[in-house]
Write a protein that holds these residues in place. Structure first.
Motif, short mmCIF file in Angstrom:
data_model
loop_
_atom_site.label_atom_id
_atom_site.label_comp_id
_atom_site.label_asym_id
_atom_site.label_seq_id
_atom_site.Cartn_x
_atom_site.Cartn_y
_atom_site.Cartn_z
N VAL A 1 0.81 -1.25 -0.06
CA VAL A 1 0.17 0.09 0.10
C VAL A 1 0.94 1.40 -0.16
O VAL A 1 0.54 2.22 -0.91
CB VAL A 1 -1.00 0.09 1.27
N GLU A 2 1.81 1.23 0.85
CA GLU A 2 2.84 2.45 1.08
C GLU A 2 3.58 2.75 -0.19
O GLU A 2 3.65 3.66 -0.73
CB GLU A 2 3.72 2.33 1.97
N ARG B 1 -7.35 0.95 2.08
CA ARG B 1 -6.54 1.81 1.38
C ARG B 1 -6.23 1.12 0.23
O ARG B 1 -6.11 1.73 -0.95
CB ARG B 1 -5.40 2.33 2.29
N ALA C 1 -13.45 -0.98 -0.29
CA ALA C 1 -12.53 -0.26 0.66
C ALA C 1 -13.89 0.04 2.05
O ALA C 1 -13.20 0.33 3.05
CB ALA C 1 -12.28 1.12 -0.07
N GLY D 1 -1.83 -0.94 -4.63
CA GLY D 1 -2.98 -1.60 -4.04
C GLY D 1 -3.41 -2.98 -4.52
O GLY D 1 -4.01 -3.66 -3.73
N ILE E 1 -5.42 8.74 9.18
CA ILE E 1 -5.04 8.06 7.85
C ILE E 1 -6.72 7.34 7.40
O ILE E 1 -7.23 7.44 6.16
CB ILE E 1 -4.30 7.06 7.83
N ASP F 1 -5.41 -0.87 6.21
CA ASP F 1 -4.59 -0.94 5.16
C ASP F 1 -4.93 -1.36 3.96
O ASP F 1 -4.93 -0.97 2.90
CB ASP F 1 -3.15 -1.63 5.48
N ASP G 1 -12.17 9.84 0.79
CA ASP G 1 -11.87 9.72 -0.59
C ASP G 1 -12.99 8.41 -0.85
O ASP G 1 -13.50 8.84 -1.94
CB ASP G 1 -10.52 8.76 -0.75
N GLN H 1 -7.02 2.45 -3.69
CA GLN H 1 -5.98 2.79 -4.58
C GLN H 1 -6.23 2.30 -6.15
O GLN H 1 -6.11 2.74 -7.00
CB GLN H 1 -4.54 2.40 -4.22
N GLU I 1 -8.85 10.11 6.15
CA GLU I 1 -8.60 10.28 4.41
C GLU I 1 -9.19 9.49 3.74
O GLU I 1 -9.75 9.67 2.72
CB GLU I 1 -7.07 10.39 4.53
N VAL I 2 -9.23 8.03 4.16
CA VAL I 2 -9.56 6.96 3.35
C VAL I 2 -11.29 7.04 3.34
O VAL I 2 -11.84 6.90 2.34
CB VAL I 2 -9.38 5.44 3.70
#
Length: 409
Positions: A309-310, A347, A358, A314, A378, A344, A385, A351, A381-382
């Motif tokens: 993920v980082e 996320r 998600a 994804g 975080i 995770d 989105d 992606q 943020e997800v």
């Protein structure tokens, strides 16, 4: 912000601690009438000795009784707010060991009691109950600091070991909740104390906390270098024993190094470090919780997905989740680890544009450990989105969770 009378602040914190006026009066050695008059402002609190005693009973820093009421968050259920932040900061700013160098230290709590309290704090963290933990941390920090300052001889190392663990707990939860600089301070303190505890493995796991805080602050490269350096020092074999605890700490250093490498896009280092951690997990033979690491084969795969993920992959993260993580092993992990992984994977799905899955991952994580989803920046943020990219109205469970999180489109 308007100044609140001290009496009202006492009443607020007494209520926060779910303590009746009578119970509070008994612990203070005063009458219920005395407490009532103080809280109504009829009687003044003008003795510092009494103020400090009240602060100790209410488990708050005395400055919170005397200063301004900090701004409170109302954006998520059971999340840390600025009162907790200031209390923890005040506890981290204490230097009991230095004071004890010049003066006699106050009577410390018994180490048996401290050990139980620290174990309870670890479990509170690993069950994802962050609001409960942040309310308990200031007193736990003060007690652990007092014990470390007071105990000598054979008990000095154990007191230092307990204080080091409390600093690590504080660092972990503060980082989760976005207080990265405080997390770094607590982690740095844990490394210093670990040296006095004469426990290389405690120092090793403290290193992972420092590096996690550094990564959260955007300092991934020094975090990677430090993790690898200490992992090499602690690697099992040669003059180092091959024990389950050492394998666990060594493995977590490698996994944290992989996460740091993923932040700078170093795919080769990510793969190398995760594969080395996998070898340690195979030697360990299963998922364990030595030094509160939750290290084992399953946690290695969770980090494999998180690193993907980082790295912005994804699809790879979802593939690891679906094909490499056995459901029975995953379900045996503690709630914080599982909810963190589901965040995770949320996320990862976002992606690749799969906002429906998600949202489902966030809902599953929320059922396991609500604070992991509702309180982490975080996760917000997800969710933002997901709401922005969902055509039409989001499914009602997702909309309801977003409302609890305080997240809008």
């Amino acid at each position: 912000m308007d100044e609140l009378p001290i009496g009202r602040r006492v009443a607020y914190w007494r209520g926060r601690r779910k303590m009746s006026q009578q119970v509070f009066a008994d612990r203070l050695g005063k009458s219920k009438s005395w407490v009532d008059k103080v809280e109504r402002g009829v009687r003044r609190l003008d003795k510092f000795s009494v103020l400090y005693e009240i602060a100790d009973i209410l488990q708050v820093d005395v400055q919170l009784l005397m200063g301004k009421d900090p701004e409170r968050r109302t954006d998520a259920l059971n999340c840390i707010d600025q009162i907790e932040v200031q209390e923890i900061r005040a506890a981290l700013e204490r230097y009991d060991s230095m004071s004890a160098y010049f003066d006699a230290a106050p009577s410390p709590p018994p180490l048996d009691d401290m050990r139980k309290a620290v174990n309870h704090a670890w479990l509170t963290y690993q069950y994802g109950r962050y609001g409960m933990l942040t309310r308990a941390l200031p007193k736990l920090l003060r007690d652990a600091q007092a014990a470390d300052a007071a105990y000598g001889g054979e008990r000095a190392a154990e007191a230092a070991h307990l204080l080091g663990q409390v600093y690590q707990i504080a660092s972990s939860v503060l980082r989760k909740l976005g207080e990265c600089e405080l997390a770094w301070l607590a982690a740095d303190r844990s490394m210093a104390v670990a040296q006095r505890a004469d426990d290389p493995l405690l120092a090793g796991i403290a290193t992972t906390r420092v590096c996690a805080a550094l990564v959260a602050m955007g300092r991934a490269r020094p975090a990677l270098e430090l993790n690898v350096q200490i992992a090499n020092r602690l690697a099992p074999g040669g003059s180092n024993e091959v024990s389950p605890a050492r394998l666990s700490v060594y493995g977590m250093l490698l996994l944290q190094g992989a996460m740091a490498a993923s932040r700078i896009g170093d795919t080769a280092s990510v793969d190398d470090l995760i594969n080395c951690a996998q070898e340690a997990a195979v030697l360990l033979g299963g998922d364990h919780n030595h030094y509160w690491t939750s290290f084992g084969p399953t946690n290695v795969e969770l980090h494999r997905a998180a690193a993907a993920v980082e790295l912005g992959d994804g699809g790879r993260a979802v593939e690891v989740h679906q094909l490499r993580i056995a459901e029975p092993s995953f379900n045996a992990l503690l709630p914080e680890r599982r909810a963190h992984h589901l965040l995770d994977i949320a996320r990862g799905y976002a992606q690749i544009g799969d906002v429906a899955n998600a949202g489902e991952m966030l809902l599953l994580g929320d059922r396991l450990a609500p604070s992991e989803i509702r309180c982490r920046p975080i996760a917000h943020e997800v969710m933002s989105d997901i709401l922005r990219r969902t055509r039409g109205a989001p499914p009602s469970p997702v909309a309801e969770l977003a409302e609890h999180m305080g997240v809008g489109v």
